[in-house]
Design an enzyme around this catalytic site. Structure first.
Site, PDB file in Angstrom:
ATOM      1  N   PHE A 116       0.970  -1.310  -0.077  1.00 17.93           N
ATOM      2  CA  PHE A 116      -0.017   0.134  -0.056  1.00 17.93           C
ATOM      3  C   PHE A 116       0.977   1.328  -0.132  1.00 17.93           C
ATOM      4  O   PHE A 116       0.360   2.395  -0.222  1.00 17.93           O
ATOM      5  CB  PHE A 116      -1.004   0.068   1.063  1.00 17.93           C
ATOM      6  CG  PHE A 116      -0.183   0.573   2.462  1.00 17.93           C
ATOM      7  CD1 PHE A 116      -0.134   1.867   2.872  1.00 17.93           C
ATOM      8  CD2 PHE A 116       0.083  -0.527   3.433  1.00 17.93           C
ATOM      9  CE1 PHE A 116       0.437   2.264   3.944  1.00 17.93           C
ATOM     10  CE2 PHE A 116       0.833  -0.245   4.563  1.00 17.93           C
ATOM     11  CZ  PHE A 116       0.854   1.187   4.933  1.00 17.93           C
ATOM     12  N   CYS A 150       9.728   1.179   3.771  1.00 24.21           N
ATOM     13  CA  CYS A 150      10.652  -0.097   4.041  1.00 24.21           C
ATOM     14  C   CYS A 150      12.070   0.437   4.003  1.00 24.21           C
ATOM     15  O   CYS A 150      12.910  -0.477   4.708  1.00 24.21           O
ATOM     16  CB  CYS A 150      10.418  -1.057   3.025  1.00 24.21           C
ATOM     17  SG  CYS A 150      11.262  -0.522   1.436  1.00 24.21           S
TER      18      CYS A 150
HETATM   19  P1  NAD Z   1       1.035  -6.817   2.980  1.00 19.99           P
HETATM   20  O1  NAD Z   1       1.907  -8.034   2.945  1.00 19.99           O
HETATM   21  O2  NAD Z   1      -0.241  -6.568   3.753  1.00 19.99           O
HETATM   22  O3  NAD Z   1       0.361  -6.557   1.369  1.00 19.99           O
HETATM   23  C1  NAD Z   1       1.197  -6.584   0.055  1.00 19.99           C
HETATM   24  C2  NAD Z   1       0.402  -7.001  -0.905  1.00 19.99           C
HETATM   25  O4  NAD Z   1       0.071  -8.385  -0.636  1.00 19.99           O
HETATM   26  C3  NAD Z   1      -0.962  -6.395  -1.060  1.00 19.99           C
HETATM   27  O5  NAD Z   1      -1.026  -6.088  -2.435  1.00 19.99           O
HETATM   28  C4  NAD Z   1      -2.023  -7.308  -0.488  1.00 19.99           C
HETATM   29  O6  NAD Z   1      -3.301  -7.302  -1.210  1.00 19.99           O
HETATM   30  C5  NAD Z   1      -1.492  -8.649  -0.573  1.00 19.99           C
HETATM   31  N1  NAD Z   1      -1.833  -9.484   0.568  1.00 19.99           N
HETATM   32  C6  NAD Z   1      -1.931  -9.154   1.846  1.00 19.99           C
HETATM   33  N2  NAD Z   1      -2.053 -10.523   2.477  1.00 19.99           N
HETATM   34  C7  NAD Z   1      -1.883 -11.530   1.740  1.00 19.99           C
HETATM   35  C8  NAD Z   1      -2.233 -12.678   2.031  1.00 19.99           C
HETATM   36  N3  NAD Z   1      -2.241 -13.166   2.908  1.00 19.99           N
HETATM   37  N4  NAD Z   1      -1.864 -13.390   0.960  1.00 19.99           N
HETATM   38  C9  NAD Z   1      -1.707 -12.958  -0.481  1.00 19.99           C
HETATM   39  N5  NAD Z   1      -1.499 -11.897  -0.553  1.00 19.99           N
HETATM   40  C10 NAD Z   1      -1.656 -10.827   0.413  1.00 19.99           C
HETATM   41  O7  NAD Z   1       1.682  -5.423   2.948  1.00 19.99           O
HETATM   42  P2  NAD Z   1       1.584  -3.922   3.206  1.00 19.99           P
HETATM   43  O8  NAD Z   1       0.875  -3.665   4.578  1.00 19.99           O
HETATM   44  O9  NAD Z   1       0.534  -3.559   1.847  1.00 19.99           O
HETATM   45  O10 NAD Z   1       2.671  -3.167   2.920  1.00 19.99           O
HETATM   46  C11 NAD Z   1       3.683  -2.932   4.109  1.00 19.99           C
HETATM   47  C12 NAD Z   1       4.753  -3.847   4.232  1.00 19.99           C
HETATM   48  O11 NAD Z   1       5.627  -3.914   2.995  1.00 19.99           O
HETATM   49  C13 NAD Z   1       5.731  -3.519   5.136  1.00 19.99           C
HETATM   50  O12 NAD Z   1       6.085  -4.916   5.967  1.00 19.99           O
HETATM   51  C14 NAD Z   1       6.885  -2.995   4.269  1.00 19.99           C
HETATM   52  O13 NAD Z   1       8.117  -3.062   4.901  1.00 19.99           O
HETATM   53  C15 NAD Z   1       6.891  -3.535   3.212  1.00 19.99           C
HETATM   54  N6  NAD Z   1       7.398  -3.046   2.177  1.00 19.99           N
HETATM   55  C16 NAD Z   1       8.791  -3.714   1.647  1.00 19.99           C
HETATM   56  C17 NAD Z   1       9.420  -3.138   0.657  1.00 19.99           C
HETATM   57  C18 NAD Z   1      10.622  -3.574   0.274  1.00 19.99           C
HETATM   58  O14 NAD Z   1      11.373  -2.927  -0.910  1.00 19.99           O
HETATM   59  N7  NAD Z   1      11.326  -4.468   0.765  1.00 19.99           N
HETATM   60  C19 NAD Z   1       8.915  -1.970  -0.044  1.00 19.99           C
HETATM   61  C20 NAD Z   1       7.481  -1.396   0.635  1.00 19.99           C
HETATM   62  C21 NAD Z   1       6.777  -2.063   1.512  1.00 19.99           C
END
Ligand code: NAD
Length: 477
Positions: free
Chosen positions: A148, A280
């Site tokens: 998100f 992140c």
């Molecule tokens: P999230 O894991 O909740 O969701 C990420 C994506 O996965 C979304 O599109 C969501 O719809 C989908 N999703 C959610 N739960 C799922 C499940 N159980 N099974 C399959 N798909 C699922 O993450 P978020 O809250 O949207 O984003 C924040 C997180 O992302 C933080 O932990 C942050 O550190 C990480 N992040 C990492 C990077 C990086 O480059 N390493 C960059 C940005 C964000």
């Protein structure tokens, strides 16, 4: 309810499709509904991408590049609009949204270099009269699942490189910030790309799982939290797909006693509280080495207390809201837990929670240790933990204890300390006197340990390698 993009058709969700609200986090108002697509819609999107693949993959490279240049021009024309969409449904400040859009477009700039990036190699006369040539080919239908917190930049990490290499794509935007991907896809069609090259399917876990299992999906690019990254990596690999899965972070900022505080204090605030800490690459733990803590805490407290919290579209605002009320409450819960586990509350941003919208002000906890919950779990909000270390060695040890290894940065005037840090810290993105060590589009976004599953990272030449397969031709005439 927002539609999916299947081929060139914006398809409204079928009657009875479940949905989730999309909020303006600065006001708490619902501004849209996002459909929770199921296997059926995912199959339609993948089938459209698969149908487009034979013709798109054979489209001349210079035609693909010409379209990518046109896309770049269209994105520039809509730069301010894209930034305001980000602010409206994510909450970050307009300045931060502009930064995100710029960083995203830089990947399109990089993709326009495909004639160089997609070149193979040749070696003549390897043995008597035998030549060998390496060619790159696209791999088929690729899918992207962004988080998100960067609704424009992170989708742009994925499909521009995939499609310029001749693949077709299915994007599943975040269910909490789907409007960036929506507008990017509209502009993609406006740039003139043929139907089916980019498809959009909205949804959450069920839609992602359908992509992970779909036999026609060749590769998955995922960015999100660490547990979901692991799930995506394992499931996609078990289904025979290529996968790059970027996970969460717990980043350390090391401050040496010789650090220039005029540079360091604003940098720590930027690192910890920029994007309301929902980044992140945010610095989560500031490790003050030796007497650095005494010099640092007062200016840090004063500057954090002066930061302006408010709606991201208001001038002068430095910290926007968090993404949802539940997430804000979870972050506030970490502050409670930190205090209960023995940390000292230096700045308390919880008074901002009484406003409408999902706000939390900048918060600083001191004397945090790695054993405390706030010392090792990702918080993903505007909470900075200050820890103490006797030596640089001790500080590096604290950072390296983390299960995650996305970013670490050091502030020092000593080349020797900086070099020692660079050599030993276990973080794939390492900074020296910078708040956020973000690689530009032409380098890989290279988290380590639990922050990344896979081997080829997003963008840079890793991105090109990820979205192509190589063929070696051995020739004798
Ligand atoms: P999230 O894991 O909740 O969701 C990420 C994506 O996965 C979304 O599109 C969501 O719809 C989908 N999703 C959610 N739960 C799922 C499940 N159980 N099974 C399959 N798909 C699922 O993450 P978020 O809250 O949207 O984003 C924040 C997180 O992302 C933080 O932990 C942050 O550190 C990480 N992040 C990492 C990077 C990086 O480059 N390493 C960059 C940005 C964000």
């Amino acid at each position: 309810m927002i539609p999916n993009l299947i081929g060139s058709e914006w398809r409204a969700p079928a009657d009875g499709t479940r949905s989730l609200p999309v909020f303006n986090p600065a006001t708490g108002e619902v501004i849209e509904q996002v459909p929770l697509s199921t296997d059926r819609e995912v199959d339609a999107a993948v089938s459209a991408a698969a149908a487009a693949f034979p013709s798109w993959s054979r489209t001349a490279l210079m035609e693909r590049v010409r379209l990518m240049f046109r896309y770049k021009a269209v994105l520039e024309e809509h730069f301010e609009e894209l930034a305001s969409i980000v602010t409206r449904h994510h909450g970050k400040t307009l300045e931060e949204s502009r930064g995100e859009v710029r960083r995203g477009i830089e990947v399109v700039d990089f993709a326009c270099g495909a004639p160089t990036l997609l070149q193979g190699r040749t070696l003549r006369d390897v043995s008597g009269g035998v030549d060998q040539d390496l060619y790159r080919y696209p791999i088929g239908v690729c899918a992207g699942v962004p988080p998100f917190n960067f609704p424009v930049m992170i989708p742009l990490w994925m499909y521009p490189l995939a499609v310029v290499a001749g693949n077709t794509f299915v994007l599943k935007p975040s269910d909490r910030t789907p409007l960036g991907g929506q507008r990017l896809a509209e502009l993609f069609l406006q740039a003139g790309f043929p139907e089916g090259v980019l498809n959009l399917v909205h949804g959450a876990g069920e839609a992602v799982d359908a992509l992970l299992r779909h036999p026609k999906v060749a590769a998955i690019s995922f960015v999100g939290s660490a547990p979901v990254a692991r799930h995506v990596y394992e499931t996609a690999a078990a289904n025979g797909k290529r996968v790059q899965a970027l996970g969460g972070a717990k980043n350390h900022i090391v401050i040496m006693p010789d650090a220039d505080l005029e540079l360091t204090v604003p940098a720590i605030l930027n690192s910890a509280f920029g994007n309301a800490g929902e980044r992140c690459l945010s610095g989560s733990v500031a490790v003050a080495v030796g007497r650095a803590a005494d010099a640092l805490l007062d200016p840090l407290r004063d500057a954090a207390s002066r930061m302006v919290v408010g709606p991201g579209d208001q001038p002068g605002v430095q910290i926007g809201p968090l993404i949802r009320a539940e997430h804000r409450d979870k972050v506030a819960g970490y502050v409670d837990k930190g205090v209960a586990e023995g940390a000292q509350l230096v700045v308390d941003g919880r008074h901002e929670m009484s406003r409408p919208g999902f706000f939390l002000g900048p918060t600083i906890l001191d004397r945090v240790t790695a054993g405390m919950t706030v010392g090792h779990e990702e918080i993903f909000g505007p909470v900075l933990s200050v820890a103490r270390a006797a030596t640089l060695d001790d500080a590096i040890g604290q950072a390296n204890q983390m299960a995650l290894g996305n970013m670490a940065t050091i502030f020092t005037q000593s080349g020797r300390s900086a070099r020692e840090f660079r050599e030993r810290v276990e973080a794939g993105m390492t900074g020296i006197n910078v708040p956020i060590a973000q690689p530009f589009a032409f380098f890989p976004f290279s988290g380590w340990k639990g922050s990344f599953y896979g081997d080829l990272h997003v963008h840079g030449t890793d991105g090109i390698d990820f979205y192509t397969r190589k063929k070696v031709v051995v020739t004798r005439w």
